[in-house]
Structure formats: C-alpha cells, structure tokens
Design a protein around this motif. Structure first.
Motif: not given
Ligand SMILES: Nc1ncnc2c1ncn2[C@@H]1O[C@H](COP(=O)(O)OP(=O)(O)O)[C@@H](O)[C@H]1O
Ligand SMILES: [Mg+2]
Lengths: 261, 288
Positions: B22-28, B31-32, B38-40
């Motif tokens: 959960g810690a890896l994939s969570g906290a959407g 991530r966003a 990164e794009i910036g």
C-alpha cells in the motif's frame, strides 16, 4: 499420495580443485529416507549436504553409488522429474508474477495445462499466499518469497520434495512460523521430503528421521528416528527437549571424534 | 484450534506484506505531484535552451543565428507542406532497418559469447575493433561497396551499431545469475523456456541501454550517409540548406529531427522500459 522414499547407496563425489588435486566430498554415503515423511540431513557447513541434494536431483553426477526414488511406480534410477526443489534463497523469477513462477515449474514438468489453475489455487492457498498470486516477488517480504518457493516445489506434486536450508536466511520469527507451516503441510500431504540443515533444533523439529553427517568428506555417522509424530512436537515440550538433547549428544560426540582423528 | 491459529498468523504476515504494498502504490496525490514536477523540470530545461538561443540571436545577424521564432515558423512550413513526412520517413526507415539487422545478429552472438568461452575468445577482437571504428568511415566504405542506394544506408547503420549492441549483451550475459539456471534445470525447463523465461529477462536492462546508445549512433551515421549524395532524407535536406547557406533551413530540419528523436526516446523507449521493468520496485534513494 503414493508411497515413496529415496534410497541412497554408496554415494561418492569428488570435486577437482583449482590446483588439480581431487577433493573427496561424499564418502560412501548410504541411507534410506523415511517413507512419506520428512528426513533431515544434519551436518556442519561445507560437509557436502548441498552436493548430496544436487546429486539426488541430478544437478551433480556421482562418481560412484546410486540414488533411487522408490515408489509405487517402481524404482527409478534415472533422475526422474518427480522431484521438487526448495532452495536456500528462494530463486524466484522476479520478473514473473507469483502464479507465473508456479507455472514455470508446471510447464517444465509437463503438467497438463487443464490442471494448472486448480493446483495453483491449492498450493498457494496452502502456503497462505492465494491473494498475492498476481503480485511480483520483489514486492513481497523475504518470508513470503520463501513461501512462494515452497509452493513452487509442491505444485508439481513431486514424489520427493528436496529442501536445502530453506529457513536459514530468514529471521527467527519468520523461520519458526514457516517451519511450523511446512511441517504441517508435509504431514497433511504425507509428503516424502528431504530437508538439509545445520541446525540441531530444526532437525529435531522437522525430521521424522535424522541422518547425521560427518564433516567433509561426509559419511553417515548416525541415523535416528524421531519418537514424536510431526504435529506433537512443541519446542518447549519435555519430550521434544529430550530428543533434541539426544541429537545434540550425537553431534557433540561426532565432533569430539573428529578432533581426535 | 491450533490449526485455526496457524491460518490466522499467516494472514497477519500477509497483511504486513500488503501494508508495505500500500505504501508503495498508494498516496496517489504524491505520485501525481511527483509526475507533474518531473514534466515541469523537462519542459523547463528545453525552455532554458530556447532562451539561451534567443539571447545569442540578439548579438548575431540572422544569417548566422536566426531568431528562434523565425526558425519555428520554418519548421511549421516544413511540416505543413508535407515534405517533412516523406523525408523523415526515409530517414526513419533507414535507421529502423539497419537497427533491426544489428539487433537480430547481436542478441544471439552476445548470448553465445557470454556463455561459451571459445566463442568469446574468437569474437572479442573483431567486436572491440569494430567498436573503435568511426561511423563516418563505415558510411564511406558501405557507399563505395554497395553504391548510392538504400542497401548502403542499411548496412552502414547496422555495422556501426552492431559491435556496441553485441558487447552490451555479451557482458550482460556474463552477469546472469547461475543459481537461476540451476533452478531452471531442477524444474526441467525446456531450452526455449530457459532462454525466454530465465536468460532474456535478465538481459532486458542491458538490451534497453544498448538500444538507447545504438539509436544515438544510428541517427548520427544515417545523416552522414544521406549527406553523401542521397536524394532524400533529413541529412539530404540539411545539405541542401547548407548549399544555399540558409542557416534557418539547416536549423529547422535539425529541430524537427531532434523532436522526432525525443519522441522516440522518451515516448517509445521510455514506455517500453516501464512495461518490461514493472516487476522491479523503483529505486528512490533520495526520497524520504
Ligand atoms: N562445483 C564445485 N566445485 C568445487 N568444489 C565444490 C563445488 N561445489 C561445492 N564444492 C565444495 O564442496 C564442499 C561441500 O559443499 P556443499 O555441498 O555446498 O556443502 P554444504 O551444503 O554442506 O554446506 C565445499 O567444501 C565446497 O567448497
Ligand atoms: Mg549448502
């Protein structure tokens, strides 16, 4: 599960060293494993336990002697595909999901595809990882990965399951739990298994039969049968402690003899 | 009762595992935000380049350094007249075919060199020698040999990148985990399964790195080949701009070329990399 045991008769193995001299690793090792039970190979590190297991599985060739799997299907001197292997580090294919790691083994052993799904369910369920079947191994804990390794060994429904120190890289708590579960699973399946260990307590706990090996070159020092049935072994139980002590005495005596020799 | 307790604690361990997942994939949101950042950063780095270009153009006449927007207008012209797709298509095809040839030859050779001592000794000198050979010389040799046609372009691209690909795969093969090979033997894996399930996945990151370098080399050599007298392709267009001494044309073609390269690098290869390495948790050494 059909009847099955392993018969090892006069196994001799040399390794050639860098300097050209031969090194004797297995010195006429002979024993029978317990029929439909767990047999522990107990010996010090480097004595040749893994070599022996590899010889049984066909990964290493013996210079002398025979290894046979005796079962209802007869005596198979050829190293038939009826062996499952659980390694010290789980040796999973990290780029494959848990269930695909089991499929890798099923494919190799030519299990009909129609049976895959049911078998994966059964054995992943048995090791308690059914809900993680779509997960990649590197996202699992060490203990869970070792469970996947165990499920992969079992899923091919081998006549004999070979396990090479499968708990030695785990922490105490995880190892204890996994030992307990492995023992319960083997007892339930009446699985013929050969477990390599250098840990006296583990041997006393896991083994229906314990084969004590000497330091290199390994020969069989003693063979003991466990008086306690698998599911009645409790680490703090008097009977268990008695048997562990008995085993320890044999090991200590052997070490003394080796020092004197 | 004892049995029940057992299942319970397995679930506890499993749940602990699920927690870390959960810690890896969570906290959407995290991530966003990270992705936006990164794009910036990437957009910012390109904007900075353009800004420097603009600043320089203030100090030089447009024949030497044209203004960025004049050049972009030229790019728009190239693209809108349709010219671009034919020329870029020709160049891309040359790279793609040359690349495919090099790949098909280097993967088996690299694997064999990594697994068989004798082949390693035999092929090591020519491969190392090939690595030091400049792409320009290959271009000359191939055009002299095959003449001014597509074959020479394909061949020049293929021979230029072949040694680099072969070396990466050879070295990658040597670092393959022997224990996994033993495992596959213990489970009686077929030779094909050994290659596809055990060996190739361990080579993927080596192959991807090789593809990146290889593409970089391929672009360079294909443009050189086209400059030698081909009648289409980006290299030809750049030479044409050079002949009329139009800096704007040369830069405009260079920019379209760079854009296509970047799309391929970040878009296609980046996507491929994410797909084939999704099994690996990302290393985020500086993240707290
Ligand atoms: N492939 C090999 N070549 C040479 N020596 C080996 C090889 N495999 C193991 N040995 C040696 O054989 C001995 C027994 O090894 P092993 O069976 O792995 O011991 P154990 O598993 O009991 O710790 C060790 O001294 C080891 O160094
Ligand atoms: Mg060992």
């Amino acid at each position: 599960m059909d009847m099955a045991y392993v018969h090892v008769d006069g196994a001799v193995k040399f390794f050639s060293r860098e300097d050209g001299a031969g090194m004797l690793v297995l010195d006429h090792v002979s024993f029978d494993t317990k029929e439909n039970g767990v047999t522990c190979l107990l010996g010090p590190s480097g004595c040749g336990k893994s070599t022996l297991l590899n010889a049984i599985s066909g990964l290493e060739r013996l210079e002398q002697g025979r290894v046979e799997v005796v079962s209802d299907h007869g005596r198979a001197t050829t190293l038939s595909p009826q062996l499952g292997y659980v390694f010290q580090d789980p040796r999973l294919l990290n780029w494959k999901r848990v269930e695909d790691n089991l499929i890798f083994a099923l494919k190799g052993m030519e299990v009909p595809q129609a049976e895959w799904k049911e078998r994966i369910h059964k054995y992943l369920g048995m090791v308690g990882l059914l809900e993680f079947r779509k997960q990649y191994p590197l996202y699992l804990s060490g203990g869970m990965r070792q469970r996947v390794g165990l499920a992969r060994g079992l899923v091919i429904e081998p006549e004999v399951l070979l396990m090479d120190e499968p708990f030695s890289k785990l922490d105490q708590f995880t190892a204890r739990k996994l030992r307990e579960d492995t023992l319960a699973i083997c007892a339930r399946l009446r699985q013929t298994a050969l477990l390599v260990t250098h840990d006296v307590e583990e041997a006393a706990y896991m083994g229906d039969r314990i084969v004590i090996l000497s330091a290199r070159p390994a020969h069989v020092a003693e063979i003991l049968d466990n008086p306690l049935p698998p599911l009645e072994r409790e680490l703090d139980d008097f009977g268990f402690i008695e048997f562990k002590k008995r085993l320890l005495q044999s090991v200590l005596k052997l070490m003394e003899e080796e020092v004197r020799a | 009762m004892a049995q029940q307790q057992k299942t319970l604690s397995v679930q506890a361990e499993a749940a602990a595992g699920a927690g870390s997942l959960g810690a890896l994939s969570g906290a959407g949101g995290d991530r966003a935000r990270e992705a936006a950042m990164e794009i910036g950063l990437r957009v910012g780095s390109i904007a900075t380049l353009i800004l420097i270009w603009w600043a320089l153009s203030l100090f030089f006449p447009p024949t030497l350094i044209p203004r960025p927007w004049d050049t972009f207008a030229e790019v728009a012209e190239i693209v809108s007249t349709g010219n671009f797709f034919a020329e870029m298509g020709a160049t891309l095809r040359r790279v793609a075919v040359g690349f495919a040839i090099a790949m098909v030859l280097s993967v088996p050779l690299g694997i064999l060199m990594g697994t068989l001592r004798s082949l390693e000794s035999f092929f090591e000198p020519p491969v190392i020698l090939g690595l030091t050979m400049p792409g320009l010389i290959w271009a000359v040799l191939m055009i002299m040999f095959f003449g001014l046609n597509e074959t020479s372009a394909y061949a020049a691209v293929a021979v230029t990148i072949f040694p680099m690909l072969a070396i990466s795969i050879w070295q990658g093969t040597k670092s393959i985990d022997k224990d996994l090979i033993d495992m596959s033997k213990a489970f009686h894996a077929r030779p094909w399964s050994k290659v596809v399930d055990v060996i190739l996945p361990q080579l993927v990151s080596h192959i991807l790195a090789a593809v990146r370098y290889g593409l970089g080399l391929a672009w360079k050599v294909v443009v050189v080949v086209e400059m030698f007298g081909f009648s289409n392709g980006v290299g030809y267009q750049v030479v044409r701009g050079f002949n009329v001494f139009s800096m704007k044309t040369v830069l405009a073609w260079t920019i379209t070329f760079l854009v296509v390269m970047i799309v391929i690098e970040f878009g296609i290869i980046g996507w491929l990399e994410r797909v084939v390495t999704q099994w690996r948790p990302r290393v985020e050494a500086w993240r707290r």
